[in-house]
Design a protein around this motif. Sequence first.
Motif, PDB file in Angstrom:
ATOM      1  N   TYR A 196       0.831  -1.209   0.000  1.00 49.00           N
ATOM      2  CA  TYR A 196       0.000   0.000   0.000  1.00 49.00           C
ATOM      3  C   TYR A 196       0.860   1.251   0.000  1.00 49.00           C
ATOM      4  CZ  TYR A 196      -3.580  -3.288   1.510  1.00 49.00           C
ATOM      5  OH  TYR A 196      -4.429  -4.358   1.584  1.00 49.00           O
ATOM      6  N   ARG A 197       0.409   2.224  -0.801  1.00 52.18           N
ATOM      7  CA  ARG A 197       1.010   3.547  -0.733  1.00 52.18           C
ATOM      8  C   ARG A 197      -0.121   4.554  -0.670  1.00 52.18           C
ATOM      9  NH1 ARG A 197       5.682   2.724  -5.293  1.00 52.18           N
ATOM     10  NH2 ARG A 197       7.395   2.273  -3.849  1.00 52.18           N
ATOM     11  N   CYS A 198      -0.031   5.475   0.260  1.00 53.59           N
ATOM     12  CA  CYS A 198      -1.052   6.507   0.367  1.00 53.59           C
ATOM     13  C   CYS A 198      -0.363   7.864   0.277  1.00 53.59           C
ATOM     14  CB  CYS A 198      -1.800   6.384   1.694  1.00 53.59           C
ATOM     15  SG  CYS A 198      -3.123   7.602   1.856  1.00 53.59           S
ATOM     16  N   LEU A 199      -0.820   8.677  -0.673  1.00 59.38           N
ATOM     17  CA  LEU A 199      -0.231  10.008  -0.865  1.00 59.38           C
ATOM     18  C   LEU A 199      -1.236  11.066  -0.423  1.00 59.38           C
ATOM     19  CD1 LEU A 199       2.097  11.773  -2.061  1.00 59.38           C
ATOM     20  CD2 LEU A 199       0.850  11.727  -4.222  1.00 59.38           C
ATOM     21  N   ALA A 200      -0.744  12.080   0.260  1.00 58.85           N
ATOM     22  CA  ALA A 200      -1.617  13.176   0.687  1.00 58.85           C
ATOM     23  C   ALA A 200      -0.971  14.509   0.329  1.00 58.85           C
ATOM     24  CB  ALA A 200      -1.866  13.093   2.192  1.00 58.85           C
ATOM     25  N   VAL A 201      -1.799  15.524   0.126  1.00 62.87           N
ATOM     26  CA  VAL A 201      -1.282  16.878  -0.089  1.00 62.87           C
ATOM     27  C   VAL A 201      -1.982  17.828   0.874  1.00 62.87           C
ATOM     28  CG1 VAL A 201      -0.702  16.563  -2.529  1.00 62.87           C
ATOM     29  CG2 VAL A 201      -2.975  17.379  -1.907  1.00 62.87           C
ATOM     30  N   ALA A 202      -1.244  18.861   1.289  1.00 58.85           N
ATOM     31  CA  ALA A 202      -1.821  19.889   2.155  1.00 58.85           C
ATOM     32  C   ALA A 202      -1.356  21.252   1.663  1.00 58.85           C
ATOM     33  CB  ALA A 202      -1.369  19.668   3.605  1.00 58.85           C
ATOM     34  N   ASN A 203      -2.261  22.209   1.664  1.00 60.16           N
ATOM     35  CA  ASN A 203      -1.922  23.587   1.287  1.00 60.16           C
ATOM     36  C   ASN A 203      -1.607  24.407   2.534  1.00 60.16           C
ATOM     37  OD1 ASN A 203      -2.416  23.023  -1.397  1.00 60.16           O
ATOM     38  ND2 ASN A 203      -4.527  23.775  -1.350  1.00 60.16           N
ATOM     39  N   PHE A 204      -0.710  25.347   2.384  1.00 58.92           N
ATOM     40  CA  PHE A 204      -0.355  26.262   3.476  1.00 58.92           C
ATOM     41  C   PHE A 204      -0.329  27.690   2.933  1.00 58.92           C
ATOM     42  CE2 PHE A 204       1.038  23.325   6.806  1.00 58.92           C
ATOM     43  CZ  PHE A 204       1.169  22.147   6.093  1.00 58.92           C
ATOM     44  N   ASP A 205      -0.913  28.624   3.687  1.00 61.11           N
ATOM     45  CA  ASP A 205      -0.837  30.019   3.256  1.00 61.11           C
ATOM     46  C   ASP A 205       0.585  30.541   3.390  1.00 61.11           C
ATOM     47  OD1 ASP A 205      -3.454  30.338   2.469  1.00 61.11           O
ATOM     48  OD2 ASP A 205      -4.139  30.753   4.519  1.00 61.11           O
ATOM     49  N   LYS A 206       1.245  30.092   4.461  1.00 59.26           N
ATOM     50  CA  LYS A 206       2.605  30.596   4.708  1.00 59.26           C
ATOM     51  C   LYS A 206       3.646  29.497   4.537  1.00 59.26           C
ATOM     52  CE  LYS A 206       1.085  33.945   8.168  1.00 59.26           C
ATOM     53  NZ  LYS A 206       0.870  34.028   9.617  1.00 59.26           N
ATOM     54  N   LYS A 212      -2.153  21.239  12.588  1.00 60.16           N
ATOM     55  CA  LYS A 212      -1.618  22.012  13.710  1.00 60.16           C
ATOM     56  C   LYS A 212      -0.847  23.242  13.216  1.00 60.16           C
ATOM     57  CE  LYS A 212       2.002  21.244  16.953  1.00 60.16           C
ATOM     58  NZ  LYS A 212       2.967  20.226  17.406  1.00 60.16           N
ATOM     59  N   HIS A 213      -0.211  23.104  12.055  1.00 62.42           N
ATOM     60  CA  HIS A 213       0.566  24.217  11.490  1.00 62.42           C
ATOM     61  C   HIS A 213      -0.212  24.927  10.375  1.00 62.42           C
ATOM     62  CE1 HIS A 213       4.220  23.346  13.769  1.00 62.42           C
ATOM     63  NE2 HIS A 213       3.937  22.071  13.603  1.00 62.42           N
ATOM     64  N   ASN A 214      -1.553  24.907  10.499  1.00 58.24           N
ATOM     65  CA  ASN A 214      -2.435  25.639   9.583  1.00 58.24           C
ATOM     66  C   ASN A 214      -2.476  25.080   8.159  1.00 58.24           C
ATOM     67  OD1 ASN A 214      -2.914  27.526  11.753  1.00 58.24           O
ATOM     68  ND2 ASN A 214      -0.912  28.422  11.267  1.00 58.24           N
ATOM     69  N   GLY A 215      -2.173  23.799   8.009  1.00 53.43           N
ATOM     70  CA  GLY A 215      -2.349  23.152   6.707  1.00 53.43           C
ATOM     71  C   GLY A 215      -3.834  22.971   6.423  1.00 53.43           C
ATOM     72  N   LYS A 216      -4.229  23.070   5.149  1.00 57.16           N
ATOM     73  CA  LYS A 216      -5.658  22.943   4.816  1.00 57.16           C
ATOM     74  C   LYS A 216      -5.849  22.256   3.464  1.00 57.16           C
ATOM     75  CE  LYS A 216      -5.523  27.658   3.126  1.00 57.16           C
ATOM     76  NZ  LYS A 216      -6.041  29.008   3.131  1.00 57.16           N
ATOM     77  N   ASP A 217      -7.117  22.101   3.074  1.00 51.75           N
ATOM     78  CA  ASP A 217      -7.475  21.433   1.803  1.00 51.75           C
ATOM     79  C   ASP A 217      -6.763  20.081   1.675  1.00 51.75           C
ATOM     80  OD1 ASP A 217      -8.525  24.040   1.292  1.00 51.75           O
ATOM     81  OD2 ASP A 217      -6.704  24.608   0.200  1.00 51.75           O
ATOM     82  N   ILE A 218      -6.683  19.333   2.778  1.00 47.10           N
ATOM     83  CA  ILE A 218      -5.891  18.095   2.739  1.00 47.10           C
ATOM     84  C   ILE A 218      -6.642  17.003   1.982  1.00 47.10           C
ATOM     85  CG2 ILE A 218      -4.751  16.321   4.141  1.00 47.10           C
ATOM     86  CD1 ILE A 218      -4.347  18.445   6.308  1.00 47.10           C
ATOM     87  N   LYS A 219      -5.963  16.453   0.981  1.00 49.14           N
ATOM     88  CA  LYS A 219      -6.514  15.341   0.204  1.00 49.14           C
ATOM     89  C   LYS A 219      -5.577  14.158   0.334  1.00 49.14           C
ATOM     90  CE  LYS A 219      -7.596  18.417  -3.289  1.00 49.14           C
ATOM     91  NZ  LYS A 219      -7.128  18.944  -4.516  1.00 49.14           N
ATOM     92  N   LYS A 220      -6.145  12.938   0.338  1.00 51.95           N
ATOM     93  CA  LYS A 220      -5.266  11.762   0.333  1.00 51.95           C
ATOM     94  C   LYS A 220      -5.842  10.690  -0.571  1.00 51.95           C
ATOM     95  CE  LYS A 220      -7.144   8.964   4.091  1.00 51.95           C
ATOM     96  NZ  LYS A 220      -6.860   8.109   5.236  1.00 51.95           N
TER      97      LYS A 220
END
Lengths: 332, 332
Positions: free
Chosen positions: B216-226, B298-306
């Motif tokens: 299994y491989r699971c990939l995720a992305v997270a956006n950060f404003d800063k 916790k560090h303001n990451g958002k729009d997280i997709k996996k």
Amino acid sequence: MKIDIEKLKKIVGANNVSDDIADLYVYASDASVHHALPTAVVRPKTIEEVQKIMRYANANKIPVVPRGAGSGTSGHTVPIDGGIVLDMKQMNRILDIRPEDMLIKVEPGVVDDDLNRALKPLGLFYPPAPASSRIATIGGEIAANASGVRSVKYGATRDYVYGMKVVLANGDLVNLGSNTRVHSSGYQLERLIVGSEGTLGVVVEATMGIRPLPKYRCLAVANFDKLQDAGNAISDIISSGCEPSMLELMDKIGIIAVNKAMDLGLKEVGAIILFEADGNVKEAVDFEIEKMKKICKKHNGKDIKKSYDLVERTKLFSGRKKLFASLSQYKE
Amino acid sequence: MKIDIEKLKKIVGANNVSDDIADLYVYASDASVHHALPTAVVRPKTIEEVQKIMRYANANKIPVVPRGAGSGTSGHTVPIDGGIVLDMKQMNRILDIRPEDMLIKVEPGVVDDDLNRALKPLGLFYPPAPASSRIATIGGEIAANASGVRSVKYGATRDYVYGMKVVLANGDLVNLGSNTRVHSSGYQLERLIVGSEGTLGVVVEATMGIRPLPKYRCLAVANFDKLQDAGNAISDIISSGCEPSMLELMDKIGIIAVNKAMDLGLKEVGAIILFEADGNVKEAVDFEIEKMKKICKKHNGKDIKKSYDLVERTKLFSGRKKLFASLSQYKE
């Protein structure tokens, strides 16, 4: 060989130099079969002291053999041509622990188990631990490219070296590698030092990789009537894509030797395999252990026991841990 | 520079030597900013041919620059002093795959993706793959100590080299290292060759480690404003003992460059983090991904997709995969 003891005392202090025959005998051998008396033992505490010793020795053509705990089995701390044995055990500070980079910086005399005791509360560990980790120093492990029972998953010392300060034969101090995990510029001389047994210089500082300590460890043992079956099981475990965090074999002579030395009451079968899996999720550790159990059974493995408990695991492992020492006193 | 083209043709055959200006231009650059014309291009097919070429070049003081795909970014295949470019791509056989030892033996011209295509049906993979794995050769990866997105878990090329055949400048063939995973005798010259960019000799065969391919491989992305927040999330992920099998950051310029080049429609935030976990047990992969998601939040990451799905993962990763190429055509 003529060595100016007073000169050496001026460099490292009177308490840190000896040419007393009783002291020299202590430094005449290691865990190998080799034996040779040094002319003097010197115990430096700083990089500058190591440099001064090397400059003096170089100018006077005196051989220098660096030494950690003397637990190596290849004889690399035995001063076959006499000269100075450089006992590095006093340079034993952990200089830096950087969990955000999974790196540590240590002096060469840090004892492996001491390092791991310092890392454990941070949820970290330094994996290559040889069986002698209770006394073995990181400097000695670098010199020998030490590996241990967990190297099957985690690799040997060479896989953990990123940067190094080394004092060369002429006393020059060189920086090799880097303080980062990723660096590709220049020749990777830091990895050439690994396994060079002190012949290329004296390691006085090392930047090494560490790993997160897995939450679960499960150890299992299986008995085999035939050594051949045990060997086939091991090949099968590896080629089936299992990821044991330990995979050790003890043959019949080893088992008998351990029983004689320690009265462990191990069943004196053809061979024993010890296999371990580790990880942060119990289901995954179970999965690996069950897969390996199945392969052992396929190759006629029996009496299979497993445990997650530290005390029980230590007991299961005690025979293997003492194998080397037991074999050294074994007589047929 | 005077090169005896006829002599070279006798060694490797007329079709495998060229001093045609059109050919020379092809070999004048790689993925770096450097550029220099060779005097001749030679394409050997055997170790003996490489030895003969080196002997001729050595006797006549002609520089020789070995080359794989020319996808390196450090300029190590650019013949800055002219001379012979040694195109190693015809020596591209996979000589041995030994799953029971987790080792392979390859010629230097084997393409990384081709190797992994051969390993996949056996449930195995060669991990260090750089972004250019579609064309990069194992010999070039050794020369550059290539690493890639999975090196955060699996290490760089240097961690996979166990043995090597190398033709030295004078044409001598030397065997370095061993055909086994465990060997500690002698200097580890095979690892000195890694990252030496062809300056110490021509790698003509390599024994490399491989790994079981995780189920299994699971990939995720997270956006950060800063960008700062994204950086802190990465430090936190590493120091918290997570074991990402990939952990990549794209900053705003990178995102804009990729959008311009590929029309991906990525949200042009301060930074994107891509993080992946892998393993044979889904619960364990989930555990790692959820732990990293929590740290990102916790560090303001958002729009997280996996995603576990290969097609979806390839889409999520496409921006990062093309980042280098996109940046090279980026204009503000």
